[in-house]
Design an enzyme around this catalytic site. Structure first.
Site, PDB file in Angstrom:
ATOM      1  N   MET A 136     -20.900 -30.438 -21.881  1.00 30.62           N
ATOM      2  CA  MET A 136     -21.664 -29.224 -21.629  1.00 30.62           C
ATOM      3  C   MET A 136     -20.743 -28.176 -21.016  1.00 30.62           C
ATOM      4  O   MET A 136     -19.537 -28.384 -20.924  1.00 30.62           O
ATOM      5  CB  MET A 136     -22.879 -29.548 -20.754  1.00 30.62           C
ATOM      6  CG  MET A 136     -23.920 -30.356 -21.507  1.00 30.62           C
ATOM      7  SD  MET A 136     -25.331 -30.815 -20.499  1.00 30.62           S
ATOM      8  CE  MET A 136     -24.606 -32.032 -19.407  1.00 30.62           C
ATOM      9  N   ARG A 175     -21.584 -24.800 -13.224  1.00 31.96           N
ATOM     10  CA  ARG A 175     -21.271 -26.033 -13.961  1.00 31.96           C
ATOM     11  C   ARG A 175     -22.553 -26.787 -14.298  1.00 31.96           C
ATOM     12  O   ARG A 175     -23.540 -26.730 -13.561  1.00 31.96           O
ATOM     13  CB  ARG A 175     -20.370 -26.951 -13.130  1.00 31.96           C
ATOM     14  CG  ARG A 175     -18.957 -26.446 -12.879  1.00 31.96           C
ATOM     15  CD  ARG A 175     -18.183 -27.471 -12.058  1.00 31.96           C
ATOM     16  NE  ARG A 175     -16.767 -27.184 -11.963  1.00 31.96           N
ATOM     17  CZ  ARG A 175     -16.200 -26.485 -10.980  1.00 31.96           C
ATOM     18  NH1 ARG A 175     -16.958 -26.001 -10.003  1.00 31.96           N
ATOM     19  NH2 ARG A 175     -14.896 -26.289 -10.958  1.00 31.96           N
ATOM     20  N   GLY A 197     -17.116 -33.002 -20.416  1.00 33.49           N
ATOM     21  CA  GLY A 197     -16.755 -32.071 -21.467  1.00 33.49           C
ATOM     22  C   GLY A 197     -17.847 -31.758 -22.467  1.00 33.49           C
ATOM     23  O   GLY A 197     -17.653 -30.952 -23.370  1.00 33.49           O
ATOM     24  N   LYS A 205     -23.737 -34.766 -10.560  1.00 36.56           N
ATOM     25  CA  LYS A 205     -22.824 -33.880  -9.840  1.00 36.56           C
ATOM     26  C   LYS A 205     -23.503 -33.271  -8.623  1.00 36.56           C
ATOM     27  O   LYS A 205     -22.950 -33.278  -7.517  1.00 36.56           O
ATOM     28  CB  LYS A 205     -22.329 -32.783 -10.781  1.00 36.56           C
ATOM     29  CG  LYS A 205     -21.233 -31.913 -10.200  1.00 36.56           C
ATOM     30  CD  LYS A 205     -20.699 -30.936 -11.250  1.00 36.56           C
ATOM     31  CE  LYS A 205     -19.965 -31.662 -12.342  1.00 36.56           C
ATOM     32  NZ  LYS A 205     -19.366 -30.764 -13.351  1.00 36.56           N
ATOM     33  N   ARG A 253     -17.610 -38.655  -8.718  1.00 35.42           N
ATOM     34  CA  ARG A 253     -18.585 -39.390  -9.530  1.00 35.42           C
ATOM     35  C   ARG A 253     -18.007 -40.775  -9.798  1.00 35.42           C
ATOM     36  O   ARG A 253     -16.798 -40.973  -9.703  1.00 35.42           O
ATOM     37  CB  ARG A 253     -18.861 -38.673 -10.847  1.00 35.42           C
ATOM     38  CG  ARG A 253     -17.619 -38.448 -11.707  1.00 35.42           C
ATOM     39  CD  ARG A 253     -17.909 -37.514 -12.862  1.00 35.42           C
ATOM     40  NE  ARG A 253     -16.698 -37.165 -13.602  1.00 35.42           N
ATOM     41  CZ  ARG A 253     -16.618 -36.188 -14.489  1.00 35.42           C
ATOM     42  NH1 ARG A 253     -17.690 -35.461 -14.760  1.00 35.42           N
ATOM     43  NH2 ARG A 253     -15.496 -35.926 -15.125  1.00 35.42           N
ATOM     44  N   CYS A 274     -33.086 -64.910 -34.056  1.00 32.62           N
ATOM     45  CA  CYS A 274     -31.815 -65.020 -34.779  1.00 32.62           C
ATOM     46  C   CYS A 274     -31.534 -63.803 -35.654  1.00 32.62           C
ATOM     47  O   CYS A 274     -30.700 -63.855 -36.550  1.00 32.62           O
ATOM     48  CB  CYS A 274     -31.769 -66.293 -35.618  1.00 32.62           C
ATOM     49  SG  CYS A 274     -33.035 -66.370 -36.901  1.00 32.62           S
ATOM     50  N   SER A 300     -38.096 -69.669 -34.614  1.00 31.83           N
ATOM     51  CA  SER A 300     -36.995 -68.723 -34.466  1.00 31.83           C
ATOM     52  C   SER A 300     -37.436 -67.419 -35.121  1.00 31.83           C
ATOM     53  O   SER A 300     -37.729 -67.400 -36.315  1.00 31.83           O
ATOM     54  CB  SER A 300     -35.726 -69.247 -35.135  1.00 31.83           C
ATOM     55  OG  SER A 300     -34.687 -68.308 -34.979  1.00 31.83           O
ATOM     56  N   TYR A 324     -33.730 -69.127 -26.166  1.00 30.34           N
ATOM     57  CA  TYR A 324     -32.382 -68.685 -26.527  1.00 30.34           C
ATOM     58  C   TYR A 324     -32.433 -67.453 -27.410  1.00 30.34           C
ATOM     59  O   TYR A 324     -33.466 -67.137 -28.011  1.00 30.34           O
ATOM     60  CB  TYR A 324     -31.611 -69.809 -27.259  1.00 30.34           C
ATOM     61  CG  TYR A 324     -32.149 -70.143 -28.629  1.00 30.34           C
ATOM     62  CD1 TYR A 324     -31.720 -69.450 -29.761  1.00 30.34           C
ATOM     63  CD2 TYR A 324     -33.090 -71.156 -28.811  1.00 30.34           C
ATOM     64  CE1 TYR A 324     -32.219 -69.743 -31.024  1.00 30.34           C
ATOM     65  CE2 TYR A 324     -33.592 -71.461 -30.070  1.00 30.34           C
ATOM     66  CZ  TYR A 324     -33.147 -70.753 -31.176  1.00 30.34           C
ATOM     67  OH  TYR A 324     -33.631 -71.038 -32.417  1.00 30.34           O
ATOM     68  N   HIS A 380      -8.855 -34.036 -21.375  1.00 33.84           N
ATOM     69  CA  HIS A 380     -10.114 -34.313 -22.070  1.00 33.84           C
ATOM     70  C   HIS A 380      -9.979 -35.526 -22.970  1.00 33.84           C
ATOM     71  O   HIS A 380     -10.818 -36.433 -22.973  1.00 33.84           O
ATOM     72  CB  HIS A 380     -10.535 -33.088 -22.891  1.00 33.84           C
ATOM     73  CG  HIS A 380     -11.735 -33.328 -23.766  1.00 33.84           C
ATOM     74  ND1 HIS A 380     -11.621 -33.731 -25.083  1.00 33.84           N
ATOM     75  CD2 HIS A 380     -13.056 -33.268 -23.502  1.00 33.84           C
ATOM     76  CE1 HIS A 380     -12.826 -33.888 -25.593  1.00 33.84           C
ATOM     77  NE2 HIS A 380     -13.717 -33.614 -24.659  1.00 33.84           N
TER      78      HIS A 380
END
Length: 909
Positions: A114, A103, A112, A32, A376, A865, A798, A885, A490
């Site tokens: 904080m 803020r 919402g 912000k 934002r 895997c 693997s 992979y 909200h």
């Protein structure tokens, strides 16, 4: 950590088309603060103010209030002085007062989570001066009422006494409305507002034992400290854990001159998006309220109106409101204030062009003048995220690499959730209509309180309106339904950020928290009743609605194609059935990295033969039972090979301990004894014999195959015969046989010998052959250390990181749930290592095993895997380790494909 040097800048100013900071400083100034500085620098009308850095929050958590206030006091006072000069008013002055907002602002958007305080600096004397200055007594006292209400809740802890109760200040207001026979806050008279201020202050004195603070500087420091404290509030901690944000980031504090949307009918406030945050459609949209302040829009207490004429007409169509009534009662900002709308429209385009991304903006109109309070990068659903990235790419605003990096991997999961079956929707009973706040399909049982969302396996959280305290329940519930609030409330904003189905502003709903009932058109629904939500249309449906699996189409498919353009590492799937294999292939899987053969034995028609094999006392007896299983296994493999034709399929030989297959209930033991014509005691003895103190480290994996080689023989024969059968049909099959739980070279050699001898026997019988590989899972730490020896014989590795994590940490997967949450809460571990690969420990074994294996066999094929194969940070680690992979569950395949491409792009940046 080292303490900050005294001369370091802790406060950064912005306003009047200049700023100390910029948008690149979000780690220091928060998102912000960085954006306020940037907007000010590019000429957007931003109320002047200053940002206290995130570093000060970290210092506050270490040193406490007094030390930090002393450290930044002179900078804050000088910065207030700067705002006074720019706004030509004075903080705390009785004649020409300056009020400010306070803020929070972390480096990432946490809507919402904080705290915020508006209208700070007002007291019994200042309110009189504000009324004279603005010639608007109603506005001044309304601002005072709002300030006490916000400050009381945020700083002084004036929360509802229990979840069934409403906000203590709201209760006072509702009582006064009842006495006065009015419904809206805007209907209060000046005397009403004065009475509310008095009653509010009395409530504070009664609850806290202290008078409400009247000194503006005391108010300011109280609010600043409250924002810092809110970084470690329950909802902020939960949100950080949910998204994996570190605790040490801290939050900035933004102090800004107040501008007022509640000064009358030429003032207002709103929230807008440069594109649709739910669908990604390239259409400016948002909501506003006349004579209101920002929290009125977000809190959902009043249902706001649409900013654009198009949006207003779409809303009216959903709400079944005629055009004449819409224009008279619910006009858009575009129709009501055309010049203000035109200015806002130009700013939204300027900001989107500047940031090259969809923007979420807040604005206030004060007495006919437009101010932009913040911008934002907007929170969006997974579908919107994908569409916006693809559209911005096609519009030439970003390149293909940027488009891929704009996609949050885990949010793709939202596009893979089931959707309502169109056939089922045709016969569905729609009981009410709300706003389609966040797309998706949700079916569940009604709950009315966020902390009870886990009461049912599938729940729908039904609220009059949601608040930040409801975050955990919103996360748990399958969907969210509110009676109040618009598309920017909200509930709507948070639901979109979570990818959670949400319908808001369903005004026909009458919700009674104490009775736990939802009433619509005279019909009453109770807690536990089933309802369904269509987040794409706003329909609220009675009962359950059937769903179907999603498809990879449209922009989603385009992102996947773009991913394949950059990805080097392949993505396979873990699949035990032909259906799993087909689903994964439709999502772009490039083979199977893990087929677990044991899952095939648990089916009713097979478990009997499996138990006969286990209970057999001789090799001959075991072979007879295995002969029964052979055609079943062969058929399974044929189905999987066919689904993955032309792609590699890695099949893991039997892994779990045999005790998992035998009956442990007396009734099923008797049944088995009768079927096998043996005594019950014989069955009991065998079950007892197979029992192990630590089965995960016991008689399983290659140890089974080496003690009972006939098991490996049968499985190998089934694999090779299935491959040859499909070859005869003209199909290409690429089998890879994987030996589990190897810890020594000799273990692998013994299994490899059986596999290759059995395969050669089948080749001779059939007078045909197929190419196949024999490799191993690296899932024991010793195997990683001995990888160079094992690689002399193995065709591929693997990494089975589930067991490797278990054995490296010494944590039992089945029991770790008792302490892991506490470890994470206390900071002993940052994340669950079974969900996110531990790169510092387990990861080093993976790297070492890969390096040692390839030192012997440079082209050794290496994959993973475990469950980590679909977790984004783990996939990126696998790429950086040089794996060929990753393999993951079918519905994680698109995520892994994306991350595989992102990893390449990040490496090249």
């Amino acid at each position: 950590m080292e303490l900050l040097e005294a001369e370091k800048t802790h406060v950064y100013r912005f306003g009047n088309k200049s700023a100390d900071g910029n948008s690149k400083m979000r780690n220091l100034l928060g998102g912000k603060g960085a954006n306020l500085a940037e907007m000010s620098s590019i000429g957007i009308p931003v109320p002047p103010g200053f940002t206290i850095t995130t570093e000060v929050c970290t210092e506050y958590n270490l040193l406490g209030k007094d030390a930090v206030v002393e450290m930044i006091k002179s900078e804050v006072e000088a910065s207030i002085d700067n705002i006074e000069k720019l706004m030509e008013s004075s903080f705390g002055d009785k004649e020409n007062p300056l009020l400010v907002s306070v803020r929070s602002g972390a480096r990432v958007s946490m809507p919402g989570m904080m705290d915020t305080v508006l209208n700070l600096g007002i007291n019994d004397e200042v309110v009189v001066g504000l009324a004279k200055k603005t010639n608007n007594e109603h506005f001044a006292w309304d601002s005072y009422r709002r300030f006490i209400q916000m400050y009381g809740g945020v700083v002084l802890g004036m929360k509802p006494a229990s979840k069934e109760d409403i906000d203590p200040f709201e209760e006072i207001m509702e009582n006064l409305k009842g006495k006065r026979g009015i419904q809206l806050d805007t209907e209060f008279t000046v005397q009403d507002l004065k009475d509310l201020v008095y009653d509010f202050k009395e409530a504070v004195k009664k609850r806290t034992g202290h008078h409400f603070p009247s000194n503006p500087w005391d108010q300011l420091w109280g609010a600043i400290v409250a924002v810092f404290n809110s970084w470690n509030g329950d909802r902020a901690i939960y949100y950080r854990n949910m998204h994996g944000y570190p605790e040490d980031w801290g939050t900035a504090v933004n102090v800004q001159a107040m501008v007022y949307g509640n000064m009358g009918d030429n003032s207002g406030t709103g929230v807008c998006f440069t594109r649709d945050a739910g669908t990604g459609e390239n259409v400016f949209n948002g909501e506003y309220l006349i004579n209101a302040q920002g929290e009125d829009v977000v809190a959902g207490v009043r249902t706001p109106q649409q900013i654009t004429k198009l949006g207003s007409q779409r809303w009216a169509e959903l709400a079944k409101i005629e055009e004449t009534e819409r224009l008279e009662k619910y006009p858009s900002l575009e129709e009501l204030m055309p010049s203000i709308y035109a200015e806002l429209n130009s700013y939204q385009q300027k900001l989107e062009d500047h940031y090259r991304d969809m923007q979420d903006m807040e604005f206030t109109i004060q007495d006919g003048k437009l101010w932009i309070l913040q911008t934002r990068n907007g929170k969006r659903t997974g579908a919107a995220m994908v569409k916006i990235a693809v559209d911005l790419l096609k519009e030439g605003k970003i390149n293909d690499k940027e488009a891929l990096l704009r996609i949050e991997p885990n949010k793709l999961d939202e596009l893979l959730h089931p959707v309502f079956d169109p056939k089922a929707l045709k016969s569905a009973h729609v009981i009410a209509q709300g706003l389609p706040a966040s797309p998706g399909a949700a079916t569940g049982k009604i709950v009315f309180f966020a902390d009870e969302a886990n009461k049912f396996k599938n729940s729908i959280l039904v609220r009059i309106e949601t608040s930040p305290e409801d975050l955990e329940g919103m996360h748990i519930a399958k969907g969210i339904l509110t009676a109040r609030g618009g598309m920017t409330s909200h509930a709507a904003v948070v639901a979109r950020g979570m990818g959670k189905c949400c319908v808001s502003g369903a005004g026909a709903l009458k919700i009674n928290y104490k009775a736990r009932t939802l009433t619509v058109d005279g019909h009453e629904y109770h807690e536990g009743d089933w309802i369904s939500l269509n987040g794409s249309t706003g329909n609220i449906i009675e009962g359950k609605v059937a769903t179907r699996e999603p498809e990879l189409t449209g922009e989603f498919a385009e992102i996947m194609e773009l991913s394949d353009k950059y990805a080097v590492m392949k993505v396979r799937t873990n699949a035990d059935t032909p259906n799993d294999a087909r689903v994964a292939r439709s999502f772009g899987a490039q083979g199977i990295g893990l087929t677990r053969t044991e899952h095939m034995f648990f089916e009713v028609d097979r478990i009997k033969a499996m138990r006969e094999m286990i209970l057999a006392d001789t090799v001959k007896g075991r072979k007879l039972a295995l002969q029964e299983l052979l055609p079943m296994q062969r058929e399974d493999f044929e189905g999987i090979f066919e689904a993955m034709e032309g792609l590699p399929v890695t099949i893991r030989l039997l892994d779990p301990p045999l005790h998992e297959f035998v009956p442990h209930q007396l009734a099923t033991q008797k049944e088995l004894a009768d079927e096998m014509h043996i005594s019950l005691q014989a069955v009991k003895n065998k079950v007892a014999e197979l029992e192990e103190f630590n089965p995960m480290l016991g008689h399983r994996g290659c140890r089974l195959g080496n003690t009972y080689p006939e098991i490996t023989e049968m499985q190998t024969r089934a694999i090779i015969e299935a491959a040859l059968n499909l070859k005869e049909k003209g199909m290409t099959v690429v089998p890879e046989i994987m030996v589990p739980l190897v810890g020594t070279l000799k273990e692998f050699e013994a299994q490899e010998k059986i596999i290759r001898e059995t395969a050669n026997t089948v080749f001779k019988e059939r007078n045909d052959k197929v190419e196949f590989l024999v490799g191993t899972m690296i899932e024991i730490p010793r195997a990683a250390l001995m990888a160079d020896k094992i690689a002399e014989k193995a065709d591929f590795f693997s990494f089975g990181t589930n067991d490797l994590t278990q054995m490296t940490f010494g944590y039992s997967r089945d029991d770790a749930g008792k302490f892991l949450p506490i470890y994470i809460q206390k900071g002993i571990l940052k994340v669950d290592p079974f969900e996110v690969l531990d790169q510092e420990g387990v990861g080093q074994l993976v790297k070492l095993g890969t390096e040692r294996g390839r030192s012997v066999k440079p082209n050794l094929k290496v994959g993973i895997c475990g469950e980590h194969g679909g977790e984004p940070s783990s996939v990126e680690f696998c790429y950086n380790t040089g794996m060929n992979y990753v393999s993951c569950s079918p519905f994680r395949v698109p995520i892994a494909r994306l991350v595989s491409a992102q990893a390449v792009i990040k490496e090249r940046i």
